[in-house]
Design a protein around this motif. Structure first.
Motif, short mmCIF file in Angstrom:
data_model
loop_
_atom_site.label_atom_id
_atom_site.label_comp_id
_atom_site.label_asym_id
_atom_site.label_seq_id
_atom_site.Cartn_x
_atom_site.Cartn_y
_atom_site.Cartn_z
N ILE A 5 10.22 -10.86 1.59
CA ILE A 5 9.84 -9.52 1.10
C ILE A 5 9.68 -9.56 -0.42
CG2 ILE A 5 10.64 -7.14 0.84
CD1 ILE A 5 9.53 -7.91 3.64
N GLY A 6 10.56 -10.33 -1.07
CA GLY A 6 10.42 -10.49 -2.52
C GLY A 6 9.10 -11.14 -2.88
N ILE A 7 8.67 -12.12 -2.09
CA ILE A 7 7.36 -12.77 -2.33
C ILE A 7 6.24 -11.74 -2.16
CG2 ILE A 7 5.75 -14.49 -1.43
CD1 ILE A 7 8.23 -16.18 -0.70
N SER A 8 6.36 -10.88 -1.14
CA SER A 8 5.35 -9.83 -0.94
C SER A 8 5.28 -8.90 -2.15
CB SER A 8 5.67 -9.02 0.32
OG SER A 8 5.44 -9.78 1.49
N ASN A 9 6.45 -8.54 -2.68
CA ASN A 9 6.49 -7.67 -3.86
C ASN A 9 5.84 -8.35 -5.08
OD1 ASN A 9 7.67 -5.29 -2.86
ND2 ASN A 9 9.72 -6.20 -2.92
N ILE A 10 6.09 -9.66 -5.21
CA ILE A 10 5.48 -10.41 -6.31
C ILE A 10 3.95 -10.39 -6.17
CG2 ILE A 10 5.17 -12.75 -7.26
CD1 ILE A 10 8.17 -13.19 -6.60
N PHE A 11 3.46 -10.60 -4.91
CA PHE A 11 2.02 -10.53 -4.66
C PHE A 11 1.46 -9.16 -5.04
CE2 PHE A 11 2.08 -14.07 -1.27
CZ PHE A 11 1.68 -15.01 -2.21
N VAL A 12 2.19 -8.10 -4.66
CA VAL A 12 1.73 -6.74 -4.96
C VAL A 12 1.60 -6.56 -6.48
CG1 VAL A 12 2.35 -4.29 -4.93
CG2 VAL A 12 2.65 -5.68 -2.87
N ILE A 13 2.65 -6.96 -7.20
CA ILE A 13 2.64 -6.77 -8.66
C ILE A 13 1.58 -7.66 -9.32
CG2 ILE A 13 4.01 -7.03 -10.77
CD1 ILE A 13 6.49 -6.37 -8.95
N TYR A 14 1.52 -8.94 -8.90
CA TYR A 14 0.59 -9.87 -9.56
C TYR A 14 -0.86 -9.56 -9.21
CZ TYR A 14 -1.72 -14.20 -10.91
OH TYR A 14 -2.56 -15.12 -11.45
N ILE A 15 -1.16 -9.51 -7.91
CA ILE A 15 -2.55 -9.25 -7.48
C ILE A 15 -2.97 -7.84 -7.87
CG2 ILE A 15 -4.14 -9.19 -5.51
CD1 ILE A 15 -3.10 -11.99 -6.20
N GLY A 16 -2.06 -6.88 -7.65
CA GLY A 16 -2.36 -5.50 -8.01
C GLY A 16 -2.60 -5.34 -9.51
N GLY A 17 -1.76 -6.03 -10.30
CA GLY A 17 -1.91 -5.98 -11.76
C GLY A 17 -3.25 -6.54 -12.19
N LYS A 18 -3.66 -7.69 -11.60
CA LYS A 18 -4.95 -8.29 -11.95
C LYS A 18 -6.09 -7.36 -11.57
CE LYS A 18 -6.08 -12.52 -11.43
NZ LYS A 18 -6.38 -13.86 -10.87
N GLN A 19 -5.99 -6.74 -10.37
CA GLN A 19 -7.06 -5.83 -9.94
C GLN A 19 -7.13 -4.60 -10.84
OE1 GLN A 19 -6.09 -5.33 -5.66
NE2 GLN A 19 -8.01 -6.38 -5.22
N TYR A 20 -5.98 -4.13 -11.31
CA TYR A 20 -5.97 -2.96 -12.20
C TYR A 20 -6.61 -3.33 -13.54
CZ TYR A 20 -4.23 0.93 -14.98
OH TYR A 20 -4.13 2.02 -15.81
N ILE A 21 -6.26 -4.53 -14.03
CA ILE A 21 -6.84 -4.99 -15.32
C ILE A 21 -8.35 -5.16 -15.19
CG2 ILE A 21 -6.92 -6.98 -16.91
CD1 ILE A 21 -3.88 -7.32 -16.31
N ASN A 22 -8.79 -5.69 -14.02
CA ASN A 22 -10.21 -5.94 -13.79
C ASN A 22 -10.96 -4.67 -13.36
OD1 ASN A 22 -9.85 -8.64 -14.39
ND2 ASN A 22 -9.46 -9.19 -12.24
N GLY A 23 -10.22 -3.57 -13.21
CA GLY A 23 -10.86 -2.31 -12.85
C GLY A 23 -11.19 -2.19 -11.36
N GLU A 24 -10.64 -3.10 -10.54
CA GLU A 24 -10.91 -3.03 -9.09
C GLU A 24 -10.12 -1.91 -8.43
OE1 GLU A 24 -10.54 -6.90 -7.23
OE2 GLU A 24 -11.22 -7.89 -9.07
N ILE A 25 -8.96 -1.57 -8.99
CA ILE A 25 -8.24 -0.38 -8.56
C ILE A 25 -8.09 0.52 -9.79
CG2 ILE A 25 -7.01 -1.40 -6.60
CD1 ILE A 25 -4.60 -1.80 -8.33
N THR A 26 -8.16 1.82 -9.54
CA THR A 26 -8.28 2.76 -10.66
C THR A 26 -6.96 3.28 -11.18
OG1 THR A 26 -8.54 4.55 -9.05
CG2 THR A 26 -10.56 3.53 -9.92
N SER A 27 -5.87 3.09 -10.41
CA SER A 27 -4.59 3.67 -10.82
C SER A 27 -3.46 2.68 -10.59
CB SER A 27 -4.30 4.96 -10.05
OG SER A 27 -2.99 5.42 -10.32
#
Length: 583
Positions: free
Chosen positions: A258-280
């Motif tokens: 579950i910790g690995i899943s959370n890391i994926f959420v933060i890392y992948i989500g963070g990259k997508q937010y920086i790249n503008g793929e997610i808006t919030s």
């Protein structure tokens, strides 16, 4: 799961409560899904305020509305979760209650051979520990299974709708977690079965030790028993530790993945937010909440497998006994009145467990109201005759007839209700003396109980106790002496006022004077009753209407006291021997 099919009849019985519980479970999970999306919206409201897109008042208004919705959804989810447990978990308790009654009722109709072959500790463990494992399948397994299914069905599509790439990375470790926990559960199943089997062994050993504590003390066996219990305790510790070591992997693995899943959420989500793929940034917070909501359900997949496997193993042990067919069956539904005529026609009986032939082609008749005594050496078949009259066993060959009717064609309850039996080993329950005697007739008054106690010559002994008839006996009547236990058992049989009395060497522990007094009282009370007396004493038999002498399962002498005393044989030798001892 074929062994668990036995529970389907109970699921059918409580189908409405189960269906209602399943519906409530689904509603509770749906309400719990509201919170993450409104956490996302709350973060978005703050982001809009920071970007000057909305005013402070508008941001406060949005946050207040979202907080109310989150709190309201949490309260409703909690309420429905409470109702869910009140329905589904209660159903599991109902099933546990019904199954325990079914097993106990089945225990009661099984013949004596069953109890000779099986240990009491094992019987107790199956009706307690094993049924408890089955209950987990009938309640928690269903409840958590529906919760897990509802979350998977609702949450995973929702995650892919909101952010497909992030959802894919987030869910990647979860199947691995489920497979690992499934493998661990298989090992848990094997080792928990060993633990259950060990508990049966431990229950048997402790039960026998406590029951035989007098013998243990008399023979100074305490060191030996202590050594044996230490060996058992060591074996139990090793078995339980083997299980605990496997269980120890359960939650660490879950937390890791579950910790690995959370890391994926933060890392992948963070990259997508920086790249503008997610808006919030709120979507990341929402997904972290989703991952943590999935933590337990994903782990439950393996845990549920473990529950089902344990329940399967336990139900199999229960079914082994439930499938045992009683050899003594009540095949007559209507009541059958009993007068008390008894006849044995060429009866042979061989014990199944020892293959010993206790009765060998014997025949005799007893008229209603007669008193017949059976004498003979130990193992001659005397007690077996009484057991067959009470239909605790059926003849291997030949016929036992009551009132001219084969005993199998009589209603079993009618037959046994017409019998007052006093066994050789007097059994008393851990209750008051009054209730032990009242066992013969539950409607009896205290005065009636005292009257039969006087006839059994035990009233004075009871009155000498500090609490008199309210004296609570120890297990198996250990508070009383052997003679007192026998006389309380006689009082119980007299209170029943049956058509047939069966006295199995029940005066062996009383002195000759007390024996004479009891026998005179019995003679008065059993004038119109059929009475069968088994004894090793001529004094108990000499006043009988007929005396039957047995040897190696065969009748070697038959007649009255005068008739048998006038011919050379076993009876005359016994009489002269006991007469000289008395003198």
């Amino acid at each position: 799961m074929k062994e668990l099919k036995h529970l389907n009849k109970y699921f059918k019985k409580y189908w409405f409560k189960l269906l209602l519980g399943i519906l409530i479970t689904i509603i509770a999970r749906v309400f719990s899904l509201i919170m993450p999306s409104y956490v996302n919206k709350s973060i978005q409201a703050i982001e809009q305020f920071m970007a000057k897109n909305i005013s402070m008042d508008q941001a406060k208004e949005f946050l207040f509305q979202y907080i109310l919705i989150i709190v309201g959804a949490a309260i409703l989810s909690g309420l429905f979760t409470f109702l869910m447990r009140q329905t589904i978990i209660n159903v599991s308790r109902y099933i546990e209650y019904d199954l325990k009654n079914e097993v106990f009722d089945h225990y009661q109709i099984l013949n004596l051979n069953f109890y000779k072959k099986n240990r009491i500790g094992d019987l107790m463990n199956r009706i307690s520990e094993d049924i408890n494992q089955v209950r987990m399948y009938g309640g928690p397994a269903i409840m958590y299974g529906i919760q897990t299914l509802t979350l998977f069905v609702c949450l995973i599509p929702l995650m892919f709708i909101k952010a497909p790439t992030l959802a894919a990375y987030t869910l990647l470790p979860l199947p691995i977690l489920s497979v690992l926990i499934y493998q661990i559960s298989r090992i848990i199943h094997t080792r928990s079965t060993k633990v259950q089997e060990f508990l049966s062994t431990l229950s048997t050993f402790t039960q026998e030790s406590f029951s035989g504590v007098a013998v243990i003390k008399a023979y100074s066996l305490e060191p030996k028993i202590n050594a044996e219990i230490q060996d058992l305790a060591q074996e139990g510790k090793d078995t339980s530790m083997d299980l605990a070591k496997v269980n120890a992997w359960f939650f660490p693995l879950m937390i890791l993945l579950i910790g690995i899943s959370n890391i994926f959420v933060i890392y992948i989500g963070g990259k997508q937010y920086i790249n503008g793929e997610i808006t919030s940034i709120g979507i990341i917070a929402e997904f972290i909440l989703y991952v943590n909501m999935l933590t337990w359900p994903v782990a439950v997949v393996g845990w549920l497998t473990s529950i089902v496997q344990r329940a399967e193993a336990s139900q199999k042990r229960i079914n082994e006994f439930l499938k045992v067919e009683p050899s003594i069956k009540n095949e007559v539904t209507q009541t059958t009145p009993i007068k008390g005529n008894i006849e044995f026609r060429n009866v042979t009986f061989t014990y199944e467990d020892t293959n010993i032939t206790a009765l060998d082609n014997i025949s005799f008749k007893i008229d209603a109201g007669q008193t017949v005594a059976f004498l003979g050496k130990t193992g001659s078949g005397k007690s077996t005759i009484l057991d067959m009259v009470a239909r605790l066993y059926d003849a291997t060959s030949g016929e036992v007839l009551i009132d001219g009717t084969p005993i199998q064609k009589l209603n079993l309850n009618s037959l046994r209700s017409a019998i007052g039996a006093v066994p050789q080993d007097a059994f008393l329950f851990s209750d008051t003396i009054e209730n032990n005697i009242r066992f013969g007739d539950e409607t009896a008054t205290l005065e009636e109980i005292k009257e039969v106690a006087k006839k059994a010559v035990v009233h004075k002994n009871i009155e000498g106790f500090s609490k008199k008839y309210n004296t609570v006996l120890g297990e198996r009547g250990i508070t009383l002496s052997g003679g007192q236990k026998q006389r309380v058992s006689i009082a119980r049989a007299l209170l029943k006022n049956p058509r047939i009395y069966l006295f199995d060497d029940c005066l062996s522990a009383v002195d000759t004077e007390t024996e004479e007094e009891i026998l005179n009282n019995l003679k008065q009370l059993s004038e119109d009753k059929t009475t069968l007396i088994v004894s090793h004493r001529v004094s108990s038999a000499k006043n009988a209407d007929k005396i039957i002498v047995l040897e190696n399962g065969k009748i070697i002498q038959e007649g009255t006291h005068e008739e048998l005393n006038n011919v050379d044989g076993y009876y005359k030798e016994l009489y002269l021997s006991q007469l000289s001892e008395k003198e």
